[in-house]
Enzyme design. Sequence first.
Site, PDB file in Angstrom:
ATOM      1  N   ASP A  32      18.766 -11.472  73.310  1.00 33.34           N
ATOM      2  CA  ASP A  32      17.768 -10.478  72.945  1.00 33.34           C
ATOM      3  C   ASP A  32      17.871  -9.326  73.921  1.00 33.34           C
ATOM      4  O   ASP A  32      18.405  -9.483  75.027  1.00 33.34           O
ATOM      5  CB  ASP A  32      16.350 -11.075  72.956  1.00 33.34           C
ATOM      6  N   THR A  93      13.999  -6.451  60.009  1.00 34.37           N
ATOM      7  CA  THR A  93      14.281  -5.341  59.087  1.00 34.37           C
ATOM      8  C   THR A  93      12.955  -4.839  58.515  1.00 34.37           C
ATOM      9  O   THR A  93      12.593  -5.166  57.382  1.00 34.37           O
ATOM     10  CB  THR A  93      15.224  -5.777  57.941  1.00 34.37           C
ATOM     11  N   ARG A 162       9.069 -20.284  55.766  1.00 34.15           N
ATOM     12  CA  ARG A 162       7.649 -20.047  55.527  1.00 34.15           C
ATOM     13  C   ARG A 162       6.941 -20.154  56.882  1.00 34.15           C
ATOM     14  O   ARG A 162       7.097 -21.157  57.584  1.00 34.15           O
ATOM     15  CB  ARG A 162       7.078 -21.094  54.580  1.00 34.15           C
ATOM     16  N   ASN A 219      11.168 -13.580  46.860  1.00 32.25           N
ATOM     17  CA  ASN A 219       9.900 -13.015  47.312  1.00 32.25           C
ATOM     18  C   ASN A 219       9.222 -12.198  46.217  1.00 32.25           C
ATOM     19  O   ASN A 219       7.990 -12.194  46.101  1.00 32.25           O
ATOM     20  CB  ASN A 219      10.113 -12.166  48.567  1.00 32.25           C
ATOM     21  N   ALA A 263      -6.274 -17.691  43.297  1.00 30.99           N
ATOM     22  CA  ALA A 263      -6.699 -16.292  43.357  1.00 30.99           C
ATOM     23  C   ALA A 263      -7.431 -16.010  44.663  1.00 30.99           C
ATOM     24  O   ALA A 263      -8.097 -16.878  45.219  1.00 30.99           O
ATOM     25  CB  ALA A 263      -7.600 -15.972  42.166  1.00 30.99           C
ATOM     26  N   GLY A 268       0.039 -10.870  52.279  1.00 27.61           N
ATOM     27  CA  GLY A 268       0.329  -9.912  53.348  1.00 27.61           C
ATOM     28  C   GLY A 268       1.485 -10.436  54.165  1.00 27.61           C
ATOM     29  O   GLY A 268       2.367 -11.111  53.656  1.00 27.61           O
ATOM     30  N   CYS A 271       6.780 -10.122  55.392  1.00 27.95           N
ATOM     31  CA  CYS A 271       7.882 -10.299  54.432  1.00 27.95           C
ATOM     32  C   CYS A 271       7.565  -9.774  53.041  1.00 27.95           C
ATOM     33  O   CYS A 271       8.150  -8.784  52.606  1.00 27.95           O
ATOM     34  CB  CYS A 271       8.284 -11.772  54.362  1.00 27.95           C
ATOM     35  N   LYS A 335      -2.089 -15.634  56.929  1.00 28.05           N
ATOM     36  CA  LYS A 335      -2.076 -16.985  56.360  1.00 28.05           C
ATOM     37  C   LYS A 335      -2.411 -17.954  57.487  1.00 28.05           C
ATOM     38  O   LYS A 335      -2.341 -17.605  58.666  1.00 28.05           O
ATOM     39  CB  LYS A 335      -0.706 -17.316  55.758  1.00 28.05           C
ATOM     40  N   ARG A 342       0.420  -9.126  60.764  1.00 28.85           N
ATOM     41  CA  ARG A 342       1.070  -7.981  60.111  1.00 28.85           C
ATOM     42  C   ARG A 342       0.608  -7.867  58.659  1.00 28.85           C
ATOM     43  O   ARG A 342       0.672  -8.819  57.905  1.00 28.85           O
ATOM     44  CB  ARG A 342       2.600  -8.132  60.163  1.00 28.85           C
TER      45      ARG A 342
END
Length: 447
Positions: A32, A93, A162, A219, A263, A268, A271, A335, A342
């Site tokens: 990194d 990305t 996931r 997706n 529902a 969000g 991804c 989630k 994000r």
Amino acid sequence: MSLKISVIGTGYLGATHAAAMAELGFEVLGLDVVPEKIEMLQRGEVPMYEPGLEELLRKHVAGIEGATGRLRFTMDWAEVAAFGDIHFICVNTPQKHGEYACDMSYVDAAVASLAPHLTGPSLVVGKSTVPVGSADRLAAYLAEHAPAGRDAELAWNPEFLREGFAVQDTLHPDRIVVGVRSERAEKLLREVYATPVAAGSPFVVTDFPTAELVKTSANSFLATKISFINAMAEVCEAAGGDVAKLAEAIGHDDRIGKKFLRAGIGFGGGCLPKDIRAFMARAGELGADQALTFLREIDSINMRRRGQMVEMAREAVGGGSFLGKRVAVLGATFKPDSDDVRDSPALNVAGQIHLQGGQVTVYDPKGMENARRIFPTLGYADSALAAVRGADVVLHLTEWREFRELDPAELGAVATSRVILDGRNALDPELWRRAGWMYRAMGRPTA
């Protein structure tokens, strides 16, 4: 001789992939460009919350007592090139600022930094989600700029992680897709994934464009299914139906299935939103924009759900202004089982109410620190009970298990008004109503 693997980029995807490759028995070197991230990983710590990842890291990171030592980290491109037989590109990305298109600058920079050091046969494998056509371009770049020439091959191996299940999804993938141009590249990747393939994971070999399209297609399909049931929730609101029962009924059809039919306030994260937008942008560049115009409506439905929750909250506090009203928000992450905020629908709703004058207090089991960085002006509590204290309305916006196990009577004792809006259709309505709460869920006006 056993393969040696390098992983370039040690964020969510890269750190998980590096630890999993070490678990599969390979010597791994992660790279990194952020010193603080490397220092954390060398201590066996992860810069994000992902169940099981830190334990897996500490099992393999060199220098940690009792570890196998198969996993090390560096910032040296030359060291990585000399070490690895296979180099996985796992950088981010994101969506371009002010555009739908994908920002390829991190992928391009990674390949440009690695290429000059590739002096012998090697395989560079992209895992990042990229616009179709990127692999062709990057393969040509490698052949031109690597000293090894065409012996520095490229392959594409999209990730399907996931959040909350990333370790499991890497070690036991439901499919492995590889876009390759040679038998050698396929053979090397079959060796990398020999263990999961032997355990039954399908191994799908494709060309470059197909491999690139698999992730964005998957997706887009998931986003479509989520937005479909949310569109049905809007119809149920207008017609007096119950979207939860509707989803249960259509989910029994094997052609449709039950997953992703709950529902709520929509999707969000880092991804789905940016991937479907980038897919639309790339289709336009290819002259196939009409094929994906439906994704614009999928995106629109998704964003509309957030505004719908704000309006439900406004109605719950009297139908007028939020000024002087106290609003408790349970959930900040996009989630559960993640600290990722994000493009979080929960934080977006909290922010909108705050901007309209509401006194908003947020609690989330893992996402508080990240939420504070994005919305420092919101109020934050260290427990659900503290967030609900004095609230005129409670919004359940992230379906953490902790929230499903809350005691409605205990919360009711500290709330100003016992009104709860379930933005995820995940709570037990009868449990809350027995404790004296007015329960309302999206798409279920009569439930």
